[in-house]
Design a protein around this motif. Structure first.
Motif, short mmCIF file in Angstrom:
data_model
loop_
_atom_site.label_atom_id
_atom_site.label_comp_id
_atom_site.label_asym_id
_atom_site.label_seq_id
_atom_site.Cartn_x
_atom_site.Cartn_y
_atom_site.Cartn_z
N UNK A 29 -5.32 -10.62 -2.95
CA UNK A 29 -5.56 -11.54 -4.22
C UNK A 29 -4.25 -11.38 -5.20
N UNK A 30 -3.99 -9.81 -5.23
CA UNK A 30 -2.99 -9.63 -6.33
C UNK A 30 -1.50 -9.59 -5.61
N UNK A 31 -1.45 -9.75 -4.38
CA UNK A 31 0.00 -9.71 -3.88
C UNK A 31 0.69 -8.05 -3.63
N UNK A 32 -0.49 -7.32 -3.20
CA UNK A 32 -0.26 -5.83 -3.15
C UNK A 32 -0.13 -5.65 -1.66
N UNK A 33 1.15 -5.09 -1.07
CA UNK A 33 1.47 -5.08 0.14
C UNK A 33 0.38 -4.39 0.95
N UNK A 34 -0.51 -3.29 0.57
CA UNK A 34 -1.59 -2.63 1.26
C UNK A 34 -2.53 -2.12 0.34
N UNK A 35 -3.57 -1.89 0.93
CA UNK A 35 -4.72 -1.75 0.13
C UNK A 35 -4.71 -0.18 -0.32
N UNK A 36 -3.77 0.64 0.04
CA UNK A 36 -3.67 2.21 -0.30
C UNK A 36 -3.54 2.45 -1.92
N UNK A 37 -2.88 1.64 -2.56
CA UNK A 37 -2.54 2.13 -4.14
C UNK A 37 -3.91 1.90 -4.77
N UNK A 38 -4.64 0.60 -4.37
CA UNK A 38 -5.96 0.37 -5.01
C UNK A 38 -6.84 1.63 -4.72
N UNK A 39 -6.92 2.00 -3.65
CA UNK A 39 -7.80 3.26 -3.19
C UNK A 39 -7.54 4.28 -4.26
N UNK A 40 -6.09 4.53 -4.16
CA UNK A 40 -5.87 5.88 -4.89
C UNK A 40 -6.10 5.69 -6.58
N UNK A 41 -5.59 4.33 -7.12
CA UNK A 41 -6.27 4.14 -8.40
C UNK A 41 -7.73 4.24 -8.63
N UNK A 42 -8.45 3.60 -7.85
CA UNK A 42 -9.85 3.76 -7.66
C UNK A 42 -10.45 5.41 -7.98
N UNK A 43 -9.79 6.19 -7.07
CA UNK A 43 -10.12 7.51 -7.06
C UNK A 43 -9.68 8.34 -8.18
N UNK A 44 -8.40 8.13 -8.71
CA UNK A 44 -7.94 8.62 -9.99
C UNK A 44 -8.67 8.14 -11.17
#
Length: 187
Positions: A29-44
């Motif tokens: 949806x937001x044009x982020x190349x992979x899901x990993x940054x979102x996973x790390x943002x949520x964990x942080x």
């Protein structure tokens, strides 16, 4: 400048936590190349709140012992860099990855802080005393001779091993040669 703003990260994390979309769909949806940054943002965010999403402005200096403790924790538990960063109240898992890479390459010496910038130049140039064979004590001369003999023996052993089975020797040392050629910048 950061690739993603704090507001953007917070918006994506909130949207994930509200449960409307998963990591992959949010990334698409937001044009982020992979899901990993979102996973790390949520964990942080879960671990540190909004501070977990902020970029630190000041560089914190970690002691060598702290770095070793972090690396030992990873080795002992098999935890991910993100989980380890949360465990040690850090918000930069890539820093831990850098420590591990440096430790594997240079050992404990690589984890010690390095001085930044060029060394200052002294006004008076002092000639460094050159130690010649005549100035060495008898004990130092013998130690030097022993070292040269050890090197010669090691060289001869490698030469014998190479002559006996060149292919096995080359395979064994191929990785070392490959990494050395990268350091020198040659192809």
């Amino acid at each position: 400048m950061a690739k993603y703003s704090l507001e953007f990260k917070f918006k994506v994390v909130r949207e994930y936590l509200e449960g409307t979309l998963g990591y992959r769909l949010l990334a698409r949806k937001y044009g982020i190349p992979s899901k990993s940054p979102i996973e790390s943002w949520v964990q942080a965010y879960k671990a540190f709140g909004e501070d977990g999403l902020r970029r630190k402005r000041s560089k914190k200096v970690y002691s060598v012992q702290f770095k070793l403790d972090v690396l030992h924790f990873i080795k002992r538990t098999g935890a991910s860099y993100q989980d380890t960063a949360i465990e040690f109240n850090m918000n930069n898992p890539s820093l831990i990855a850098n420590w591990k890479r440096t430790f594997l390459k240079e050992g404990v010496e690589g984890l010690k802080p390095k001085s930044k910038g060029c060394p200052t130049m002294s006004k008076d140039k002092k000639a460094k005393p050159v130690k010649t064979e005549e100035k060495m004590s008898r004990e130092e001369q013998l130690e030097r001779e022993n070292e040269l003999l050890r090197l010669e023996i090691a060289y001869l052993k490698k030469l014998d091993a190479f002559q006996e089975n060149p292919n096995a020797f080359l395979e064994k040392h191929k990785q070392q040669w490959h990494s050395n050629s990268k350091k020198k910048g040659s192809n």
